[in-house]
Write a protein that holds these residues in place. Structure first.
Motif, PDB file in Angstrom:
ATOM      1  N   LEU A   1      18.602  -4.226  -6.587  1.00 18.21           N
ATOM      2  CA  LEU A   1      17.400  -3.706  -5.935  1.00 18.21           C
ATOM      3  C   LEU A   1      16.700  -4.747  -5.060  1.00 18.21           C
ATOM      4  CD1 LEU A   1      15.770  -1.580  -8.793  1.00 18.21           C
ATOM      5  CD2 LEU A   1      16.873  -0.746  -6.702  1.00 18.21           C
ATOM      6  N   GLY A   2      16.885  -6.023  -5.351  1.00 18.78           N
ATOM      7  CA  GLY A   2      16.139  -7.066  -4.661  1.00 18.78           C
ATOM      8  C   GLY A   2      16.279  -7.010  -3.147  1.00 18.78           C
ATOM      9  N   GLY A   3      15.152  -7.001  -2.448  1.00 17.72           N
ATOM     10  CA  GLY A   3      15.149  -7.005  -0.989  1.00 17.72           C
ATOM     11  C   GLY A   3      15.456  -5.672  -0.350  1.00 17.72           C
ATOM     12  N   THR A   4      15.518  -4.594  -1.142  1.00 23.06           N
ATOM     13  CA  THR A   4      15.817  -3.271  -0.599  1.00 23.06           C
ATOM     14  C   THR A   4      14.572  -2.389  -0.621  1.00 23.06           C
ATOM     15  OG1 THR A   4      16.438  -2.229  -2.706  1.00 23.06           O
ATOM     16  CG2 THR A   4      18.162  -3.462  -1.525  1.00 23.06           C
ATOM     17  N   CYS A   5      14.629  -1.320   0.162  1.00 22.99           N
ATOM     18  CA  CYS A   5      13.598  -0.284   0.133  1.00 22.99           C
ATOM     19  C   CYS A   5      14.283   1.059  -0.085  1.00 22.99           C
ATOM     20  CB  CYS A   5      12.798  -0.253   1.437  1.00 22.99           C
ATOM     21  SG  CYS A   5      11.786  -1.728   1.726  1.00 22.99           S
ATOM     22  N   ASP A   6      13.780   1.847  -1.018  1.00 25.48           N
ATOM     23  CA  ASP A   6      14.363   3.145  -1.352  1.00 25.48           C
ATOM     24  C   ASP A   6      13.376   4.261  -1.053  1.00 25.48           C
ATOM     25  OD1 ASP A   6      16.770   2.168  -2.479  1.00 25.48           O
ATOM     26  OD2 ASP A   6      15.703   1.688  -4.328  1.00 25.48           O
ATOM     27  N   ASP A   7      13.912   5.388  -0.581  1.00 28.79           N
ATOM     28  CA  ASP A   7      13.109   6.596  -0.446  1.00 28.79           C
ATOM     29  C   ASP A   7      13.358   7.468  -1.666  1.00 28.79           C
ATOM     30  OD1 ASP A   7      13.572   7.021   3.149  1.00 28.79           O
ATOM     31  OD2 ASP A   7      12.282   5.689   1.987  1.00 28.79           O
ATOM     32  N   ALA A   8      12.296   7.981  -2.250  1.00 26.95           N
ATOM     33  CA  ALA A   8      12.431   8.825  -3.445  1.00 26.95           C
ATOM     34  C   ALA A   8      11.615  10.095  -3.265  1.00 26.95           C
ATOM     35  CB  ALA A   8      11.944   8.072  -4.685  1.00 26.95           C
ATOM     36  N   GLU A   9      12.204  11.209  -3.625  1.00 33.18           N
ATOM     37  CA  GLU A   9      11.491  12.482  -3.642  1.00 33.18           C
ATOM     38  C   GLU A   9      11.226  12.859  -5.083  1.00 33.18           C
ATOM     39  OE1 GLU A   9      13.392  15.577  -1.497  1.00 33.18           O
ATOM     40  OE2 GLU A   9      13.276  14.541   0.425  1.00 33.18           O
ATOM     41  N   ILE A  10       9.984  13.175  -5.416  1.00 31.56           N
ATOM     42  CA  ILE A  10       9.644  13.523  -6.783  1.00 31.56           C
ATOM     43  C   ILE A  10       8.915  14.851  -6.826  1.00 31.56           C
ATOM     44  CG2 ILE A  10       9.503  11.105  -7.466  1.00 31.56           C
ATOM     45  CD1 ILE A  10       6.453  11.374  -7.486  1.00 31.56           C
ATOM     46  N   GLN A  11       9.101  15.546  -7.916  1.00 31.52           N
ATOM     47  CA  GLN A  11       8.271  16.697  -8.265  1.00 31.52           C
ATOM     48  C   GLN A  11       7.342  16.173  -9.352  1.00 31.52           C
ATOM     49  OE1 GLN A  11      11.565  19.350  -9.166  1.00 31.52           O
ATOM     50  NE2 GLN A  11      11.123  20.537  -7.333  1.00 31.52           N
TER      51      GLN A  11
ATOM     52  N   ALA B   1       0.850  -1.182   0.000  1.00 32.49           N
ATOM     53  CA  ALA B   1       0.000   0.000   0.000  1.00 32.49           C
ATOM     54  C   ALA B   1       0.877   1.220   0.000  1.00 32.49           C
ATOM     55  CB  ALA B   1      -0.930   0.006   1.207  1.00 32.49           C
ATOM     56  N   GLY B   2       0.301   2.334  -0.404  1.00 28.24           N
ATOM     57  CA  GLY B   2       0.987   3.604  -0.335  1.00 28.24           C
ATOM     58  C   GLY B   2       0.219   4.512   0.577  1.00 28.24           C
ATOM     59  N   GLY B   3       0.916   5.369   1.311  1.00 31.51           N
ATOM     60  CA  GLY B   3       0.234   6.274   2.219  1.00 31.51           C
ATOM     61  C   GLY B   3      -0.687   7.198   1.470  1.00 31.51           C
ATOM     62  N   THR B   4      -1.784   7.537   2.069  1.00 27.45           N
ATOM     63  CA  THR B   4      -2.748   8.420   1.439  1.00 27.45           C
ATOM     64  C   THR B   4      -2.718   9.803   2.061  1.00 27.45           C
ATOM     65  OG1 THR B   4      -4.457   7.638   2.952  1.00 27.45           O
ATOM     66  CG2 THR B   4      -4.262   6.537   0.820  1.00 27.45           C
ATOM     67  N   GLY B   5      -1.803  10.014   2.954  1.00 27.22           N
ATOM     68  CA  GLY B   5      -1.736  11.339   3.556  1.00 27.22           C
ATOM     69  C   GLY B   5      -0.381  11.541   4.176  1.00 27.22           C
ATOM     70  N   GLY B   6      -0.045  12.753   4.514  1.00 26.35           N
ATOM     71  CA  GLY B   6       1.226  13.042   5.143  1.00 26.35           C
ATOM     72  C   GLY B   6       1.306  14.513   5.457  1.00 26.35           C
ATOM     73  N   GLU B   7       2.305  14.879   6.239  1.00 25.34           N
ATOM     74  CA  GLU B   7       2.465  16.259   6.638  1.00 25.34           C
ATOM     75  C   GLU B   7       3.568  16.900   5.818  1.00 25.34           C
ATOM     76  OE1 GLU B   7       3.128  16.464  10.755  1.00 25.34           O
ATOM     77  OE2 GLU B   7       1.186  15.588  11.326  1.00 25.34           O
ATOM     78  N   ALA B   8       3.311  18.098   5.339  1.00 28.69           N
ATOM     79  CA  ALA B   8       4.293  18.814   4.545  1.00 28.69           C
ATOM     80  C   ALA B   8       5.338  19.443   5.454  1.00 28.69           C
ATOM     81  CB  ALA B   8       3.602  19.878   3.702  1.00 28.69           C
ATOM     82  N   SER B   9       6.596  19.357   5.090  1.00 31.61           N
ATOM     83  CA  SER B   9       7.679  19.961   5.832  1.00 31.61           C
ATOM     84  C   SER B   9       8.705  20.420   4.825  1.00 31.61           C
ATOM     85  CB  SER B   9       8.297  18.951   6.800  1.00 31.61           C
ATOM     86  OG  SER B   9       9.427  19.509   7.428  1.00 31.61           O
TER      87      SER B   9
ATOM     88  N   ASP C   1       5.563  14.054   3.115  1.00 41.43           N
ATOM     89  CA  ASP C   1       6.120  12.743   3.420  1.00 41.43           C
ATOM     90  C   ASP C   1       5.010  11.696   3.392  1.00 41.43           C
ATOM     91  OD1 ASP C   1       7.422  10.522   4.415  1.00 41.43           O
ATOM     92  OD2 ASP C   1       8.637  11.688   5.811  1.00 41.43           O
ATOM     93  N   MET C   2       5.112  10.742   2.450  1.00 42.33           N
ATOM     94  CA  MET C   2       4.107   9.695   2.300  1.00 42.33           C
ATOM     95  C   MET C   2       4.738   8.315   2.419  1.00 42.33           C
ATOM     96  SD  MET C   2       1.782  11.465  -0.656  1.00 42.33           S
ATOM     97  CE  MET C   2       0.248  10.877   0.065  1.00 42.33           C
ATOM     98  N   ARG C   3       5.733   8.202   3.318  1.00 37.48           N
ATOM     99  CA  ARG C   3       6.475   6.949   3.455  1.00 37.48           C
ATOM    100  C   ARG C   3       5.895   6.038   4.531  1.00 37.48           C
ATOM    101  NH1 ARG C   3      12.300   8.932   4.772  1.00 37.48           N
ATOM    102  NH2 ARG C   3      11.044  10.334   6.057  1.00 37.48           N
ATOM    103  N   ASP C   4       4.735   6.415   5.096  1.00 36.06           N
ATOM    104  CA  ASP C   4       4.206   5.657   6.225  1.00 36.06           C
ATOM    105  C   ASP C   4       3.959   4.194   5.878  1.00 36.06           C
ATOM    106  OD1 ASP C   4       2.239   6.759   4.522  1.00 36.06           O
ATOM    107  OD2 ASP C   4       0.664   6.440   6.015  1.00 36.06           O
TER     108      ASP C   4
END
Length: 258
Positions: free
Chosen positions: A47-57, A3-11, A16-19
């Motif tokens: 990539l296998g077995g990893t989790c990445d954080d990505a910031e997108i515009q 699942a992907g987060g459906t909400g987050g707080e802007a900072s 941030d939608m990494r919940d």
């Protein structure tokens, strides 16, 4: 299930939608014909077995560093396919096991990757043809799926993707570029096993159908990468991260159309 987060707080203009991480199935291929090294095998293994954080515009168009961004987390489940019929059929057989067990599909998107000739470059394949691959590499003459349509288009939402909305991937190595301009679109995935595995996956998703949580069809896309002599594998990994982040955002987070 993923699942992907459906909400987050802007900072600092970053939402941030990494919940809850997105779960992605990615396949690569092993060596084939005259290619003793296939970079997509290395991509899958990295990539296998990893989790990445990505910031997108995420919105298409020109951007400034201060423009709002979204941060997501992607967890990768990968498999290296042999370049033969069993490899072409692995993904659909794998997906059917969840259906047969009465289990929800644990993936939010599927990405296939394959090696393309240098002159074509990195390409997002928007369609696959119903062609049974020939082991010799010659064009096949039979259909991969009997009774299936001649052509199936990607189920990924590409309406938010353009040449102008790059992704900044957290933790990317300094010498690995953050792609700002991709050789994006292709309508010809070839006639070999790259095309066949893509067609079989799209046929499976469309014929059942397999829906994402958003109600749309589960996003599936094929990405052709360049040879390792043209671009280092780390650059291709960055490109795959970027493409996946945009597809996931478009499917699960983007505002609904008016």
């Amino acid at each position: 299930a993923g699942a992907g987060g459906t909400g987050g707080e802007a900072s600092n203009e970053v939402t941030d939608m990494r919940d809850t991480p997105f779960q992605v199935l990615l396949t690569g291929f092993g060596p084939f014909l005259n290619f003793s090294f296939n970079p997509t095998m290395a991509i899958a293994e990295k990539l296998g077995g990893t989790c990445d954080d990505a910031e997108i515009q995420p919105e298409p168009g020109e951007h400034q560093p201060s423009d709002p961004r979204v941060r997501l987390r992607i967890c990768w489940h990968t498999h290296v396919l042999p370049v033969n019929r069993s490899g072409a059929m692995w993904t659909t057989q794998h997906l059917r096991t969840f259906q047969e067990r009465g289990q929800p599909l644990p993936y939010d998107a599927i990405f296939h990757t394959g090696l393309e000739a240098l002159e074509k470059g990195l390409k997002l394949e928007v369609a696959a043809a119903n062609i049974l691959a020939n082991d010799t590499g010659a064009r096949g003459v039979h259909r991969a799926v009997a009774g299936g349509p001649k052509l199936l288009v990607t189920t990924a939402n590409v309406g938010w993707m353009s040449l102008k909305n790059p992704v900044a991937v957290e933790g990317a190595r300094p010498h690995c570029r953050l792609t700002e301009e991709l050789e994006l679109w292709s309508r010809d995935a070839g006639t070999y096993y790259c095309n066949e595995v893509y067609y079989r996956t799209l046929d499976h998703i469309r014929s059942l159908p397999v829906a994402a949580r958003s109600g749309a069809l589960l996003p599936a896309m094929f990405v052709h990468v360049r040879s390792a002599s043209a671009t280092p594998v780390c650059e291709d990994v960055d490109d795959i991260r970027q493409i996946a982040a945009h597809v996931l955002w478009a499917t699960y987070i983007a505002p609904p159309e008016a």
